[in-house]
Scaffold this motif. Structure first.
Motif, PDB file in Angstrom:
ATOM      1  N   ALA A  61      -7.812   6.755 -13.625  1.00  0.00           N
ATOM      2  CA  ALA A  61      -7.759   7.283 -12.259  1.00  0.00           C
ATOM      3  C   ALA A  61      -7.372   6.221 -11.229  1.00  0.00           C
ATOM      4  O   ALA A  61      -6.892   6.558 -10.143  1.00  0.00           O
ATOM      5  CB  ALA A  61      -9.109   7.898 -11.883  1.00  0.00           C
ATOM      6  N   ASP A  62      -7.531   4.946 -11.570  1.00  0.00           N
ATOM      7  CA  ASP A  62      -7.227   3.856 -10.635  1.00  0.00           C
ATOM      8  C   ASP A  62      -5.824   3.280 -10.807  1.00  0.00           C
ATOM      9  O   ASP A  62      -5.427   2.374 -10.080  1.00  0.00           O
ATOM     10  CB  ASP A  62      -8.239   2.713 -10.807  1.00  0.00           C
ATOM     11  CG  ASP A  62      -9.650   3.120 -10.446  1.00  0.00           C
ATOM     12  OD1 ASP A  62      -9.817   3.950  -9.526  1.00  0.00           O
ATOM     13  OD2 ASP A  62     -10.587   2.612 -11.090  1.00  0.00           O
ATOM     14  N   ARG A  63      -5.055   3.805 -11.750  1.00  0.00           N
ATOM     15  CA  ARG A  63      -3.768   3.193 -12.117  1.00  0.00           C
ATOM     16  C   ARG A  63      -2.756   3.168 -10.983  1.00  0.00           C
ATOM     17  O   ARG A  63      -1.923   2.271 -10.920  1.00  0.00           O
ATOM     18  CB  ARG A  63      -3.178   3.882 -13.348  1.00  0.00           C
ATOM     19  CG  ARG A  63      -2.634   5.264 -13.088  1.00  0.00           C
ATOM     20  CD  ARG A  63      -2.260   5.980 -14.388  1.00  0.00           C
ATOM     21  NE  ARG A  63      -1.656   7.250 -14.127  1.00  0.00           N
ATOM     22  CZ  ARG A  63      -2.286   8.343 -13.728  1.00  0.00           C
ATOM     23  NH1 ARG A  63      -3.596   8.313 -13.538  1.00  0.00           N
ATOM     24  NH2 ARG A  63      -1.633   9.469 -13.513  1.00  0.00           N
ATOM     25  N   GLU A  64      -2.801   4.132 -10.075  1.00  0.00           N
ATOM     26  CA  GLU A  64      -1.843   4.179  -8.966  1.00  0.00           C
ATOM     27  C   GLU A  64      -2.435   3.660  -7.661  1.00  0.00           C
ATOM     28  O   GLU A  64      -1.749   3.640  -6.650  1.00  0.00           O
ATOM     29  CB  GLU A  64      -1.342   5.617  -8.760  1.00  0.00           C
ATOM     30  CG  GLU A  64      -0.464   6.121  -9.886  1.00  0.00           C
ATOM     31  CD  GLU A  64       0.855   5.362  -9.997  1.00  0.00           C
ATOM     32  OE1 GLU A  64       1.395   4.902  -8.973  1.00  0.00           O
ATOM     33  OE2 GLU A  64       1.344   5.212 -11.130  1.00  0.00           O
ATOM     34  N   SER A  65      -3.687   3.221  -7.697  1.00  0.00           N
ATOM     35  CA  SER A  65      -4.311   2.746  -6.462  1.00  0.00           C
ATOM     36  C   SER A  65      -4.806   1.308  -6.652  1.00  0.00           C
ATOM     37  O   SER A  65      -4.008   0.377  -6.669  1.00  0.00           O
ATOM     38  CB  SER A  65      -5.442   3.696  -6.040  1.00  0.00           C
ATOM     39  OG  SER A  65      -6.383   3.849  -7.100  1.00  0.00           O
ATOM     40  N   SER A  66      -6.113   1.133  -6.793  1.00  0.00           N
ATOM     41  CA  SER A  66      -6.678  -0.216  -6.809  1.00  0.00           C
ATOM     42  C   SER A  66      -6.171  -1.068  -7.968  1.00  0.00           C
ATOM     43  O   SER A  66      -5.956  -2.278  -7.805  1.00  0.00           O
ATOM     44  CB  SER A  66      -8.205  -0.160  -6.812  1.00  0.00           C
ATOM     45  OG  SER A  66      -8.675   0.644  -7.867  1.00  0.00           O
ATOM     46  N   ALA A  67      -5.947  -0.491  -9.145  1.00  0.00           N
ATOM     47  CA  ALA A  67      -5.440  -1.275 -10.276  1.00  0.00           C
ATOM     48  C   ALA A  67      -4.024  -1.766  -9.993  1.00  0.00           C
ATOM     49  O   ALA A  67      -3.691  -2.931 -10.252  1.00  0.00           O
ATOM     50  CB  ALA A  67      -5.478  -0.458 -11.563  1.00  0.00           C
ATOM     51  N   LYS A  68      -3.203  -0.898  -9.442  1.00  0.00           N
ATOM     52  CA  LYS A  68      -1.823  -1.283  -9.109  1.00  0.00           C
ATOM     53  C   LYS A  68      -1.816  -2.349  -8.016  1.00  0.00           C
ATOM     54  O   LYS A  68      -1.025  -3.301  -8.059  1.00  0.00           O
ATOM     55  CB  LYS A  68      -1.040  -0.045  -8.655  1.00  0.00           C
ATOM     56  CG  LYS A  68       0.427  -0.286  -8.487  1.00  0.00           C
ATOM     57  CD  LYS A  68       1.137   1.031  -8.196  1.00  0.00           C
ATOM     58  CE  LYS A  68       2.639   0.871  -8.237  1.00  0.00           C
ATOM     59  NZ  LYS A  68       3.318   2.163  -8.050  1.00  0.00           N
ATOM     60  N   GLU A  69      -2.717  -2.214  -7.059  1.00  0.00           N
ATOM     61  CA  GLU A  69      -2.819  -3.203  -5.987  1.00  0.00           C
ATOM     62  C   GLU A  69      -3.252  -4.563  -6.545  1.00  0.00           C
ATOM     63  O   GLU A  69      -2.658  -5.599  -6.222  1.00  0.00           O
ATOM     64  CB  GLU A  69      -3.808  -2.738  -4.921  1.00  0.00           C
ATOM     65  CG  GLU A  69      -3.955  -3.692  -3.765  1.00  0.00           C
ATOM     66  CD  GLU A  69      -4.977  -3.224  -2.731  1.00  0.00           C
ATOM     67  OE1 GLU A  69      -5.250  -4.043  -1.828  1.00  0.00           O
ATOM     68  OE2 GLU A  69      -5.504  -2.105  -2.820  1.00  0.00           O
ATOM     69  N   LEU A  70      -4.279  -4.581  -7.410  1.00  0.00           N
ATOM     70  CA  LEU A  70      -4.732  -5.829  -8.011  1.00  0.00           C
ATOM     71  C   LEU A  70      -3.624  -6.453  -8.858  1.00  0.00           C
ATOM     72  O   LEU A  70      -3.376  -7.662  -8.776  1.00  0.00           O
ATOM     73  CB  LEU A  70      -5.987  -5.594  -8.857  1.00  0.00           C
ATOM     74  CG  LEU A  70      -6.550  -6.827  -9.568  1.00  0.00           C
ATOM     75  CD1 LEU A  70      -6.876  -7.954  -8.583  1.00  0.00           C
ATOM     76  CD2 LEU A  70      -7.786  -6.434 -10.376  1.00  0.00           C
ATOM     77  N   TYR A  71      -2.936  -5.635  -9.632  1.00  0.00           N
ATOM     78  CA  TYR A  71      -1.812  -6.120 -10.439  1.00  0.00           C
ATOM     79  C   TYR A  71      -0.771  -6.805  -9.547  1.00  0.00           C
ATOM     80  O   TYR A  71      -0.315  -7.913  -9.847  1.00  0.00           O
ATOM     81  CB  TYR A  71      -1.184  -4.946 -11.202  1.00  0.00           C
ATOM     82  CG  TYR A  71       0.141  -5.271 -11.844  1.00  0.00           C
ATOM     83  CD1 TYR A  71       0.204  -6.027 -13.014  1.00  0.00           C
ATOM     84  CD2 TYR A  71       1.335  -4.817 -11.291  1.00  0.00           C
ATOM     85  CE1 TYR A  71       1.421  -6.330 -13.602  1.00  0.00           C
ATOM     86  CE2 TYR A  71       2.549  -5.114 -11.874  1.00  0.00           C
ATOM     87  CZ  TYR A  71       2.592  -5.866 -13.036  1.00  0.00           C
ATOM     88  OH  TYR A  71       3.805  -6.168 -13.615  1.00  0.00           O
ATOM     89  N   GLY A  72      -0.401  -6.172  -8.461  1.00  0.00           N
ATOM     90  CA  GLY A  72       0.586  -6.745  -7.549  1.00  0.00           C
ATOM     91  C   GLY A  72       0.139  -8.081  -6.979  1.00  0.00           C
ATOM     92  O   GLY A  72       0.923  -9.030  -6.905  1.00  0.00           O
ATOM     93  N   HIS A  73      -1.128  -8.171  -6.595  1.00  0.00           N
ATOM     94  CA  HIS A  73      -1.653  -9.424  -6.051  1.00  0.00           C
ATOM     95  C   HIS A  73      -1.682 -10.521  -7.120  1.00  0.00           C
ATOM     96  O   HIS A  73      -1.351 -11.678  -6.835  1.00  0.00           O
ATOM     97  CB  HIS A  73      -3.053  -9.232  -5.475  1.00  0.00           C
ATOM     98  CG  HIS A  73      -3.106  -8.410  -4.233  1.00  0.00           C
ATOM     99  ND1 HIS A  73      -2.300  -8.633  -3.136  1.00  0.00           N
ATOM    100  CD2 HIS A  73      -3.900  -7.359  -3.904  1.00  0.00           C
ATOM    101  CE1 HIS A  73      -2.589  -7.758  -2.188  1.00  0.00           C
ATOM    102  NE2 HIS A  73      -3.556  -6.966  -2.629  1.00  0.00           N
TER     103      HIS A  73
END
Length: 165
Positions: A38-50
């Motif tokens: 459920a986090d793959r398009e939100s917080s996980a994607k944001e953390l990955y980008g950072h």
């Protein structure tokens, strides 16, 4: 290839060794990002980008799962080829662990390596401890005390230090 002690004190041998390792093991990553679906398009994607913007190489399902591949097998390869696991602990991840979903399997594999850093995001330490005392026993970071960008910078710096060791 070996280096003299004087050479080890310079940046060049580390850069060369990292380049050699990248060529020998193209799938090797600094970090494996474990997260709830459920986090793959939100917080996980944001953390990955950072993490990426701070120079870390990261295995992230949204980027590294080839279409048509067996998801569990690709995750297994990602776990095997990553030096440290980052577990993004969110309310969705805690639910996934309780329901014994894919994140539960990833977490079990990461805990067995003792190379895991929990990142609490939208949950408390007590919430995590109630669901996974083993994961809660690992030193980690929380976005209650810092931004996700700052957390990623700290993790990327730790990964870079491991790469240089």
């Amino acid at each position: 290839m070996s280096y003299t002690p004087a050479e080890w004190r310079t940046v060049e041998p580390f850069t060369q060794k990292a380049s050699e390792q990248a060529q020998a093991h193209p799938d090797r990553r600094d970090l494996f990002l474990c997260h709830a679906w459920a986090d793959r398009e939100s917080s996980a994607k944001e953390l990955y980008g950072h993490l990426k913007s701070n120079g870390a190489s990261v295995w992230f399902s949204e980027e590294d799962l080839p279409l048509g591949s067996l998801m569990i097998r690709e995750i297994d390869k990602g776990l095997r080829n990553s030096r440290v696991g980052i577990v993004l602990v969110t309310p969705a991840l805690l639910k996934s662990i309780e329901s014994e979903g894919v994140a539960e399997q990833e977490l079990a594999a990461l805990l067995s390596t003792r190379r895991v850093i929990p990142v609490l995001h939208g949950v408390s330490f007590e919430d995590l401890n109630n669901i996974s005392p083993l994961l809660a026993s690992h030193a980690g970071l929380s976005t209650k005390e810092s931004t996700l960008d700052n957390v990623a910078a700290k993790i990327a710096a730790a990964a870079a230090a491991l790469s240089a060791a």
